[in-house]
Scaffold this motif. Sequence first.
Motif, PDB file in Angstrom:
ATOM      1  N   ASP A  84       0.791  -1.224   0.000  1.00 63.14           N
ATOM      2  CA  ASP A  84       0.000   0.000   0.000  1.00 63.14           C
ATOM      3  C   ASP A  84       0.825   1.276   0.000  1.00 63.14           C
ATOM      4  O   ASP A  84       0.264   2.371   0.022  1.00 63.14           O
ATOM      5  CB  ASP A  84      -0.920   0.013   1.232  1.00 63.14           C
ATOM      6  CG  ASP A  84      -1.881  -1.148   1.255  1.00 63.14           C
ATOM      7  OD1 ASP A  84      -2.401  -1.501   0.182  1.00 63.14           O
ATOM      8  OD2 ASP A  84      -2.107  -1.706   2.344  1.00 63.14           O
ATOM      9  N   ARG A 157      -1.593   0.759   6.101  1.00 66.42           N
ATOM     10  CA  ARG A 157      -1.091  -0.474   5.487  1.00 66.42           C
ATOM     11  C   ARG A 157      -2.065  -1.605   5.808  1.00 66.42           C
ATOM     12  O   ARG A 157      -2.233  -1.964   6.977  1.00 66.42           O
ATOM     13  CB  ARG A 157       0.299  -0.839   6.035  1.00 66.42           C
ATOM     14  CG  ARG A 157       1.366   0.211   5.771  1.00 66.42           C
ATOM     15  CD  ARG A 157       2.598  -0.066   6.624  1.00 66.42           C
ATOM     16  NE  ARG A 157       3.593   0.999   6.467  1.00 66.42           N
ATOM     17  CZ  ARG A 157       4.801   0.810   5.957  1.00 66.42           C
ATOM     18  NH1 ARG A 157       5.178  -0.391   5.555  1.00 66.42           N
ATOM     19  NH2 ARG A 157       5.651   1.807   5.848  1.00 66.42           N
ATOM     20  N   SER A 158      -2.685  -2.156   4.794  1.00 66.03           N
ATOM     21  CA  SER A 158      -3.577  -3.295   5.011  1.00 66.03           C
ATOM     22  C   SER A 158      -2.793  -4.558   5.350  1.00 66.03           C
ATOM     23  O   SER A 158      -3.364  -5.517   5.878  1.00 66.03           O
ATOM     24  CB  SER A 158      -4.442  -3.534   3.776  1.00 66.03           C
ATOM     25  OG  SER A 158      -3.620  -3.818   2.634  1.00 66.03           O
ATOM     26  N   ASP A 159      -1.502  -4.563   5.058  1.00 63.42           N
ATOM     27  CA  ASP A 159      -0.653  -5.715   5.337  1.00 63.42           C
ATOM     28  C   ASP A 159       0.326  -5.444   6.479  1.00 63.42           C
ATOM     29  O   ASP A 159       1.414  -6.016   6.533  1.00 63.42           O
ATOM     30  CB  ASP A 159       0.104  -6.136   4.080  1.00 63.42           C
ATOM     31  CG  ASP A 159       0.901  -4.979   3.453  1.00 63.42           C
ATOM     32  OD1 ASP A 159       0.803  -3.835   3.964  1.00 63.42           O
ATOM     33  OD2 ASP A 159       1.598  -5.212   2.448  1.00 63.42           O
TER      34      ASP A 159
END
Length: 370
Positions: A84, A157-159
């Motif tokens: 992201d 950040r989705s991760d």
Amino acid sequence: MTPPELIPELRTASKLERVRLYFERAFVDAAPGTVRDLEAILTDFPADVLLADQLVIAASMVSERGGPPFARLATTRLGTYSRDTPPPGLGLAPGSRLRDRALTMLQRHVLFRRPARHLDDVRESLGLPRRGYAVFDEFMSPWLFLMDTAESFEFPRSDLPPQVHFIGALTPDPPSYDSRDSYEEPAWWPGLDDGRPVVLVALSTVANARSNLIGAAVDAFAGMDLTAVVATGGADFVAPAALPSNVHIEQFVPLAAIMPYVKVFVTNGGYGGVQMALKHGVPMVVAGVTEEKPDIAARVAWSGVGIRLSTDAPSADVLRRAVMEVLAGPGYGAAAGRIAEDLGRHDAPVEAVELLEELARTGRPVVRRG
């Protein structure tokens, strides 16, 4: 010594090349000696957890060689890869995913191919397997990563790895200004309460050799209806003989003590100073182009807490206009206030200790809950 004095190639390297050189020379080459030192200490003091600065890559090697689990404490922005965000080191805010992924691939597999091999060579010399990791992956811990800021100051950040915990700002308390302290309250200090806005100019711990920003500040704020306090941090700057009455120059000013008075903080982007300003809800003007400071400046602009200048040597006119815009525009102060509220929900030392104790007790990754 400044980074260019330690690594002369930095003076002529491109922006991308500077990131590669800095990592290879400053961090990878230091790893073997640091491993030996840490292992000697652990022989005398068999700790349950090793807590390391995020940039000390030797911590992971010590752990792999039979040492304890290790946690990392951030001393700068979160510098790991994400789907992201753009890659670290370029001073960019998130853009299109296509652009950010392309830049990440370029950095991981082209620009940093050589330092990744060098890192593997160092690992091999220490009896560890080659991993072929992208170099910024070394700055993470699989057990615990303590991020000392508010989550609202970092790019989403989705991760985000589950072992990353935002703990708030680790900032010092102000000095008490008594005989036990080495810092003496300056004569101009009581005037900070005279109703005029206070502009603080301060350089960071490392990048403080250039006096460009200091000289521009003296010229920019001379005679204005504000109080300017300039902390040189040891920079080689000779104050003019006739210093404007509203400008005060000191080698050192404790940020924790002065920040409650400050309306605008002018900085070259050192992480500690930025976090201190955010803790007090102070908006900023950032003029920094070395080390990771462009990344920090990108977060200042992205979060709305200040203005980013694309130089560390702004003219007095450019600096004056930027500071006046921050003073006049309520949006900057409001954004800084929101992050201050986020930081105020944390007790960083207590949270850090509790998380470290959990790692020491369980020996397992400490993941976010909820």
